[in-house]
Write an enzyme that holds these catalytic residues in place. Structure first.
Site, PDB file in Angstrom:
ATOM      1  N   ARG A  55       0.788  -1.420  -0.175  1.00  0.00           N
ATOM      2  CA  ARG A  55       0.072   0.135  -0.043  1.00  0.00           C
ATOM      3  C   ARG A  55       1.108   1.360   0.125  1.00  0.00           C
ATOM      4  NH1 ARG A  55      -4.196  -0.624   4.438  1.00  0.00           N
ATOM      5  NH2 ARG A  55      -4.765   1.357   3.883  1.00  0.00           N
ATOM      6  N   VAL A  90      -4.667   6.629   6.143  1.00  0.00           N
ATOM      7  CA  VAL A  90      -3.142   6.472   6.218  1.00  0.00           C
ATOM      8  C   VAL A  90      -2.266   7.048   4.963  1.00  0.00           C
ATOM      9  CG1 VAL A  90      -3.305   4.787   7.967  1.00  0.00           C
ATOM     10  CG2 VAL A  90      -3.058   3.996   5.532  1.00  0.00           C
ATOM     11  N   HIS A 106      -5.545   7.553  12.382  1.00  0.00           N
ATOM     12  CA  HIS A 106      -5.081   6.234  12.226  1.00  0.00           C
ATOM     13  C   HIS A 106      -3.833   6.016  11.775  1.00  0.00           C
ATOM     14  CE1 HIS A 106      -9.535   4.768  12.251  1.00  0.00           C
ATOM     15  NE2 HIS A 106      -9.303   5.110  13.293  1.00  0.00           N
ATOM     16  N   ASN A 198     -21.164  11.562   1.358  1.00  0.00           N
ATOM     17  CA  ASN A 198     -20.867  10.280   1.074  1.00  0.00           C
ATOM     18  C   ASN A 198     -21.522   9.638  -0.108  1.00  0.00           C
ATOM     19  OD1 ASN A 198     -19.167   8.196   2.420  1.00  0.00           O
ATOM     20  ND2 ASN A 198     -20.880   6.918   2.425  1.00  0.00           N
TER      21      ASN A 198
HETATM   22  C1  BJW Z   1     -17.208   7.336  -1.265  1.00  0.00           C
HETATM   23  C2  BJW Z   1     -16.635   7.091  -2.525  1.00  0.00           C
HETATM   24  C3  BJW Z   1     -16.449   8.354  -3.139  1.00  0.00           C
HETATM   25  C4  BJW Z   1     -16.854   5.266  -1.598  1.00  0.00           C
HETATM   26  N1  BJW Z   1     -17.009   9.319  -2.627  1.00  0.00           N
HETATM   27  N2  BJW Z   1     -17.782   8.413  -0.982  1.00  0.00           N
HETATM   28  C5  BJW Z   1     -18.167  -3.105  19.311  1.00  0.00           C
HETATM   29  C6  BJW Z   1     -18.780  -1.846  19.232  1.00  0.00           C
HETATM   30  C7  BJW Z   1     -18.030  -0.534  19.192  1.00  0.00           C
HETATM   31  C8  BJW Z   1     -16.677  -0.507  18.849  1.00  0.00           C
HETATM   32  C9  BJW Z   1     -15.810  -1.574  18.770  1.00  0.00           C
HETATM   33  C10 BJW Z   1     -16.749  -2.950  19.063  1.00  0.00           C
HETATM   34  N3  BJW Z   1     -15.636  -3.946  18.969  1.00  0.00           N
HETATM   35  C11 BJW Z   1     -14.376  -3.281  18.668  1.00  0.00           C
HETATM   36  C12 BJW Z   1     -14.528  -1.955  18.704  1.00  0.00           C
HETATM   37  C13 BJW Z   1     -13.547  -1.068  18.508  1.00  0.00           C
HETATM   38  C14 BJW Z   1     -13.021  -0.977  17.093  1.00  0.00           C
HETATM   39  C15 BJW Z   1     -14.201  -0.962  16.217  1.00  0.00           C
HETATM   40  O1  BJW Z   1     -14.654   0.231  15.652  1.00  0.00           O
HETATM   41  N4  BJW Z   1     -14.657  -2.020  15.533  1.00  0.00           N
HETATM   42  C16 BJW Z   1     -15.644  -2.089  14.709  1.00  0.00           C
HETATM   43  C17 BJW Z   1     -15.274  -2.878  13.441  1.00  0.00           C
HETATM   44  C18 BJW Z   1     -16.845  -2.727  15.186  1.00  0.00           C
HETATM   45  N5  BJW Z   1     -12.313   0.141  16.913  1.00  0.00           N
HETATM   46  C19 BJW Z   1     -10.949   0.115  17.391  1.00  0.00           C
HETATM   47  O2  BJW Z   1     -10.272  -0.805  17.919  1.00  0.00           O
HETATM   48  C20 BJW Z   1     -10.312   1.468  17.538  1.00  0.00           C
HETATM   49  N6  BJW Z   1      -9.716   1.692  18.664  1.00  0.00           N
HETATM   50  C21 BJW Z   1     -10.456   1.957  19.867  1.00  0.00           C
HETATM   51  O3  BJW Z   1     -11.813   2.000  19.837  1.00  0.00           O
HETATM   52  O4  BJW Z   1      -9.724   2.169  20.843  1.00  0.00           O
HETATM   53  C22 BJW Z   1     -10.450   2.469  22.108  1.00  0.00           C
HETATM   54  C23 BJW Z   1     -10.404   3.992  22.290  1.00  0.00           C
HETATM   55  C24 BJW Z   1     -10.815   4.897  21.600  1.00  0.00           C
HETATM   56  C25 BJW Z   1     -10.873   6.367  21.873  1.00  0.00           C
HETATM   57  C26 BJW Z   1     -10.333   6.726  23.155  1.00  0.00           C
HETATM   58  C27 BJW Z   1      -9.739   5.800  23.914  1.00  0.00           C
HETATM   59  C28 BJW Z   1      -9.704   4.271  23.711  1.00  0.00           C
HETATM   60  C29 BJW Z   1      -9.202   1.633  16.368  1.00  0.00           C
HETATM   61  C30 BJW Z   1      -9.684   1.549  14.985  1.00  0.00           C
HETATM   62  C31 BJW Z   1      -8.421   1.120  14.198  1.00  0.00           C
HETATM   63  C32 BJW Z   1      -9.203   0.940  12.769  1.00  0.00           C
HETATM   64  N7  BJW Z   1      -7.920   0.904  11.787  1.00  0.00           N
HETATM   65  C33 BJW Z   1      -8.400   0.729  10.347  1.00  0.00           C
HETATM   66  C34 BJW Z   1      -6.998   0.342   9.823  1.00  0.00           C
HETATM   67  C35 BJW Z   1      -5.946   1.471   9.725  1.00  0.00           C
HETATM   68  C36 BJW Z   1      -4.714   1.230   8.883  1.00  0.00           C
HETATM   69  C37 BJW Z   1      -4.744   0.701   7.575  1.00  0.00           C
HETATM   70  O5  BJW Z   1      -5.429   1.620   6.630  1.00  0.00           O
HETATM   71  O6  BJW Z   1      -4.741  -0.289   7.260  1.00  0.00           O
HETATM   72  O7  BJW Z   1      -8.584   2.172   9.921  1.00  0.00           O
HETATM   73  S1  BJW Z   1      -9.624  -0.416  10.051  1.00  0.00           S
HETATM   74  C38 BJW Z   1     -10.069   0.822   8.530  1.00  0.00           C
HETATM   75  O8  BJW Z   1     -11.510   1.322   8.706  1.00  0.00           O
HETATM   76  C39 BJW Z   1      -9.083   1.809   8.692  1.00  0.00           C
HETATM   77  C40 BJW Z   1     -10.040   3.144   8.324  1.00  0.00           C
HETATM   78  O9  BJW Z   1      -9.429   4.449   8.530  1.00  0.00           O
HETATM   79  C41 BJW Z   1     -11.482   2.773   8.959  1.00  0.00           C
HETATM   80  C42 BJW Z   1     -12.518   3.433   8.573  1.00  0.00           C
HETATM   81  O10 BJW Z   1     -13.048   2.835   7.290  1.00  0.00           O
HETATM   82  P1  BJW Z   1     -13.738   4.018   6.209  1.00  0.00           P
HETATM   83  O11 BJW Z   1     -12.664   5.066   6.059  1.00  0.00           O
HETATM   84  O12 BJW Z   1     -15.011   4.414   7.006  1.00  0.00           O
HETATM   85  O13 BJW Z   1     -13.684   2.993   4.996  1.00  0.00           O
HETATM   86  P2  BJW Z   1     -15.074   2.050   4.458  1.00  0.00           P
HETATM   87  O14 BJW Z   1     -14.516   1.455   3.385  1.00  0.00           O
HETATM   88  O15 BJW Z   1     -15.406   1.480   5.684  1.00  0.00           O
HETATM   89  O16 BJW Z   1     -16.112   3.156   4.139  1.00  0.00           O
HETATM   90  C43 BJW Z   1     -15.642   4.033   2.831  1.00  0.00           C
HETATM   91  C44 BJW Z   1     -16.982   4.849   2.412  1.00  0.00           C
HETATM   92  O17 BJW Z   1     -16.946   5.649   1.499  1.00  0.00           O
HETATM   93  C45 BJW Z   1     -18.321   3.946   2.178  1.00  0.00           C
HETATM   94  O18 BJW Z   1     -19.442   4.413   3.018  1.00  0.00           O
HETATM   95  C46 BJW Z   1     -18.362   4.493   0.652  1.00  0.00           C
HETATM   96  O19 BJW Z   1     -19.961   4.358   0.127  1.00  0.00           O
HETATM   97  C47 BJW Z   1     -17.926   5.762   0.458  1.00  0.00           C
HETATM   98  N8  BJW Z   1     -17.317   6.059  -0.977  1.00  0.00           N
HETATM   99  N9  BJW Z   1     -16.450   5.903  -2.731  1.00  0.00           N
HETATM  100  C48 BJW Z   1     -17.739   9.517  -1.714  1.00  0.00           C
HETATM  101  N10 BJW Z   1     -15.851   8.447  -4.570  1.00  0.00           N
END
Ligand code: BJW
Length: 229
Positions: A55, A90, A106, A198
C-alpha cells in the site's frame, strides 16, 4: 464558525485507492484479523509488513483528487473560526493537496514506528526485517505507523478538544462503522450542525442534520464553494 471535518477512505477512492468495505474493497481481499491487529503482527510480521509495503508503494501511483484539493483551499481560506481536518486515512493525499491543519487519527503509511524507542519517523520504502530506526539505530523493530483494531487512535485529546467547540461537523467518505470516529457526529449534534457527504447513506446517516450523497470529487468542491461564498 469552528469547523471539524472527518474524512475516510471514500475521499481517496477517486484517486485510485481502494476503500475497505465497499464491493472489492481491501477487506474483501484480505481478512482484517490477519493484517490489521497487533495479534496479526505478532503472529506473522512478514505478512503484515507485506500488506503495508504494497500500500505504501501504491502511493507513488496516485495523486490528490478535486475533493482533497477543495479541502486544502478551505483550510487556506478559513479565517472565520477554528479549522481541523481529521482523517482516518493513512495515505498522504491531504498533505500533498496542501492541507495544513490536518490530523491523522489512524496513522500514516509514510511513517514507521520503532518498537525499541517508540519514535515514529518518515519512511518512504518497504519496511524489512533488517530496517533500522532512524531515531535510535536499532534494527528489526520497525512497524507501520498505523492504528490497528484494539489500539487507541492517535491524538484523541486534540480531536476531542476540537469537537467540544465545533459549530459544524462534516463527515466525508466514511462508512461510519469504525469507532471512535463513528461516534463523533452523535457527540456534537446537539450543538453543532452535522453534514454527511458520502457516495451513499452511511450506517449513521440518520444522525446527520444534512446528507449529500454522490462522489466526493463532485460534492466536496461544491460544498467548499458554498462555505467560502
Ligand atoms: C465514497 C466514494 C466516493 C466510496 N465518494 N464516498 C463493538 C462496538 C463498538 C466498537 C467496537 C466494538 N468492537 C471493537 C470496537 C472498537 C473498534 C471498532 O470500531 N470495531 C468495529 C469494526 C466494530 N475500534 C478500534 O479498535 C479503534 N480503537 C479503539 O476503539 O480504541 C479504544 C479507544 C478509543 C478512543 C479513546 C480511548 C480508547 C481502532 C480502530 C483502528 C481502525 N484501523 C483501520 C486500519 C488502519 C490502517 C490501515 O489503513 O490499514 O482504519 S480499519 C479501517 O477502517 C481503517 C479506516 O480508517 C477505518 C474506517 O474505514 P472508512 O474510512 O470508513 O472506509 P470504508 O471502506 O468503511 O467506507 C468508505 C465509504 O466511502 C463508504 O461509505 C463508501 O460508500 C464511501 N465512498 N467511494 C464519496 N467516490
Amino acid at each position: 464558525m469552528n469547523l471539524v471535518i472527518l474524512t475516510g477512505a471514500g475521499i481517496s477512492a477517486e484517486s485510485g485507492l481502494a476503500t475497505f468495505r465497499d464491493l472489492g474493497g481491501l477487506w474483501s481481499q484480505v481478512r482484517l484479523e490477519e493484517v490489521a491487529t497487533p495479534e496479526a503482527f505478532a503472529a506473522d510480521p512478514d505478512r503484515v509488513q507485506g500488506f503495508y509495503n504494497a500500500r505504501r508503494a501504491q502511493l507513488h501511483q496516485v495523486a490528490p483528487n478535486p475533493a482533497h484539493e477543495a479541502l486544502a483551499r478551505l483550510d487556506a481560506a478559513w479565517d472565520r473560526g477554528d479549522f481541523l481536518l481529521v482523517t482516518q486515512n493513512v495515505d498522504d493525499l491531504h498533505e500533498r493537496a496542501g492541507s495544513r491543519r490536518l490530523h491523522h487519527m489512524h496513522g500514516e503509511l509514510r511513517r514507521a514506528r520503532c518498537l525499541a524507542c517508540g519514535a515514529d519517523s518518515p519512511w518512504q520504502d518497504d519496511i524489512g526485517p533488517d530496517s533500522s530506526c532512524p531515531a535510535c539505530g536499532v534494527s528489526g523493530r520497525l512497524r507501520p505507523h498505523v492504528v490497528w483494531f484494539g489500539e487507541i487512535p492517535l491524538g484523541m485529546e486534540r480531536i476531542e478538544a476540537a469537537l467540544e467547540v465545533c459549530d459544524m461537523f462534516v463527515s466525508i467518505g466514511t462508512s461510519g462503522r469504525v469507532w471512535p470516529a463513528a461516534g463523533f457526529a452523535a457527540a456534537v449534534r446537539r450543538r453543532a450542525r452535522t453534514v454527511e457527504i458520502n457516495l451513499e447513506a452511511s450506517d449513521g446517516a440518520s444522525i446527520f442534520h444534512e446528507t449529500r450523497h454522490g462522489p466526493a470529487g463532485r460534492l466536496v468542491p461544491q460544498w467548499v464553494e458554498e462555505m467560502l461564498r
